[in-house]
Design a protein around this motif. Structure first.
Motif, PDB file in Angstrom:
ATOM      1  N   PRO A  32       0.801  -1.232   0.000  1.00 34.64           N
ATOM      2  CA  PRO A  32       0.000   0.000   0.000  1.00 34.64           C
ATOM      3  C   PRO A  32       0.836   1.285   0.000  1.00 34.64           C
ATOM      4  N   LYS A  33       1.907   1.299   0.781  1.00 31.40           N
ATOM      5  CA  LYS A  33       2.751   2.497   0.844  1.00 31.40           C
ATOM      6  C   LYS A  33       3.419   2.765  -0.509  1.00 31.40           C
ATOM      7  N   MET A  34       3.824   1.679  -1.186  1.00 27.67           N
ATOM      8  CA  MET A  34       4.453   1.852  -2.504  1.00 27.67           C
ATOM      9  C   MET A  34       3.446   2.455  -3.485  1.00 27.67           C
ATOM     10  N   VAL A  35       2.208   1.961  -3.411  1.00 28.41           N
ATOM     11  CA  VAL A  35       1.164   2.468  -4.313  1.00 28.41           C
ATOM     12  C   VAL A  35       0.898   3.944  -3.990  1.00 28.41           C
ATOM     13  N   GLU A  36       0.819   4.234  -2.690  1.00 29.14           N
ATOM     14  CA  GLU A  36       0.573   5.626  -2.267  1.00 29.14           C
ATOM     15  C   GLU A  36       1.676   6.561  -2.784  1.00 29.14           C
ATOM     16  N   LYS A  37       2.921   6.074  -2.709  1.00 31.98           N
ATOM     17  CA  LYS A  37       4.046   6.912  -3.156  1.00 31.98           C
ATOM     18  C   LYS A  37       4.252   6.840  -4.669  1.00 31.98           C
ATOM     19  N   ASN A  38       3.548   5.902  -5.288  1.00 31.93           N
ATOM     20  CA  ASN A  38       3.680   5.661  -6.730  1.00 31.93           C
ATOM     21  C   ASN A  38       5.120   5.338  -7.129  1.00 31.93           C
ATOM     22  N   SER A  39       5.798   4.583  -6.264  1.00 33.09           N
ATOM     23  CA  SER A  39       7.135   4.092  -6.618  1.00 33.09           C
ATOM     24  C   SER A  39       7.490   2.905  -5.730  1.00 33.09           C
TER      25      SER A  39
ATOM     26  N   ASP B  65      -2.375  -5.783 -11.298  1.00 39.07           N
ATOM     27  CA  ASP B  65      -3.030  -4.906 -10.325  1.00 39.07           C
ATOM     28  C   ASP B  65      -2.311  -3.567 -10.172  1.00 39.07           C
ATOM     29  N   LEU B  66      -1.021  -3.538 -10.494  1.00 39.16           N
ATOM     30  CA  LEU B  66      -0.253  -2.299 -10.343  1.00 39.16           C
ATOM     31  C   LEU B  66      -0.134  -1.544 -11.673  1.00 39.16           C
ATOM     32  N   TYR B  67      -0.869  -2.014 -12.657  1.00 37.46           N
ATOM     33  CA  TYR B  67      -0.944  -1.319 -13.953  1.00 37.46           C
ATOM     34  C   TYR B  67      -1.320   0.138 -13.712  1.00 37.46           C
ATOM     35  N   GLY B  68      -0.602   1.032 -14.360  1.00 40.90           N
ATOM     36  CA  GLY B  68      -0.923   2.460 -14.186  1.00 40.90           C
ATOM     37  C   GLY B  68      -0.148   3.119 -13.058  1.00 40.90           C
ATOM     38  N   THR B  69       0.610   2.320 -12.285  1.00 41.42           N
ATOM     39  CA  THR B  69       1.479   2.903 -11.253  1.00 41.42           C
ATOM     40  C   THR B  69       2.939   2.732 -11.708  1.00 41.42           C
TER      41      THR B  69
END
Ligand code: NAP
Length: 261
Positions: free
Chosen positions: A129-136, A174-178
């Protein structure tokens, strides 16, 4: 070019084998480390050595990845301390026993499914979740060639590694677009404590696994992990299969001095 210096790299199963070698290479390149395993004394030694050798920050945590409650508590502790991994190496895993499915041991099956599958999911769920939030960020899953082809008596271990391959693909979707990258490194035979664990401390049987050929070393896999993590932002290596030269699939292994099939 070194793209890992100063980054925080979380490695599960860092007390031996591939995880330990990954800890070494990332420390040698100036990354900060967060290391997990059940054997705390081993982790303490690893921390001491890496901090002395490379002057990097190493945090260690005794966590059983199978214990969901402990994993959640540990992740809350990380968050409180402001530790945000840039790289997660999902490495903790094992094989337990080697027998035909109709002769299999329920406890062995549970151990493999709980560690390789549920443990993998527990850690991924709290870190992603934190990686997704930071987008990296970058997740490196240690799969296996056992996730590409089933070998005799490998049934449940292979099934867990097929699952890891499916989840590697699922994470990518699921992480497509990030900008979060997801890679799987799928080794063939690597000489580590893996066979000792599989054969429950039977060293003779474990040694036999690596007889008559040159197996991969844990460092060979760590080199590949480092290569994959060190690629530029726009490059995502999704799956890398690595075998010893003597091995061409999970059970086609050329051993000198032995009659070949
Ligand atoms: N060796 C091979 O031939 C080979 C081939 C393909 C794939 N792999 C995969 O590579 C990964 C690493 O294995 P390895 O060969 O390096 O074996 P290893 O030397 O036995 O290392 C396994 C690591 O996983 C940790 N671990 C196991 N269960 C754990 C749990 N419940 N919670 C936390 N940590 C746990 C162990 O630490 P503690 O015991 O201290 O917890 C140890 O650090 C595994 O996923 C394995 O399936 C290995």
């Amino acid at each position: 070019m070194n793209r890992v210096k100063g980054k925080t790299v979380l490695i599960t199963g860092a007390s031996s084998g591939i995880g330990l070698s990954c800890a070494n290479i990332f420390a040698s390149q100036g990354a900060k480390l967060v290391l997990l395993a059940r054997r705390e004394k081993r982790l303490e030694k690893v921390k001491k050595k890496l901090e002395e050798d490379y002057k990097v920050e190493v945090r260690i945590f005794q966590v059983d990845v199978c214990n969901r409650e402990d994993v959640i508590n540990w992740s809350e502790k990380l968050e409180k301390e402001g530790i945000e991994p840039d790289v997660l190496i999902n490495n903790a895993g094992l094989a337990s026993g080697l027998s035909k499915l109709h002769e299999g041991d329920f406890a062995d099956w549970d151990r493999m499914i709980d560690t390789n599958l549920k443990g993998f999911l527990n850690i991924s769920r709290v870190i992603l979740p934190k990686m997704v939030e930071k987008n990296s960020g970058h997740v490196v899953n240690i799969g296996s060639i056992a996730g590409h082809m089933v070998y005799p008596a490998g049934n449940v271990y292979c099934a867990t590694k097929f699952a890891v391959r499916a989840l590697n693909e699922a994470m990518n979707i699921d992480l497509y677009g990030t900008n979060v990258k997801v890679s799987s490194i799928d080794p063939g035979a690597v000489e580590t404590e893996f066979s000792r664990v599989r054969f429950k401390g039977d060293l003779k049987r474990a040694e036999k696994v690596y007889e008559g050929f040159t197996p991969l070393k844990a460092e060979d896999i760590a080199d590949a992990v480092f290569y994959v993590v060190n690629t530029p932002e726009h490059v995502n290596i999704q799956d890398l299969v690595i075998m010893p030269t003597a091995q061409r699939n999970p059970y086609l292994l050329y051993r000198e001095g032995q009659e070949q099939n």
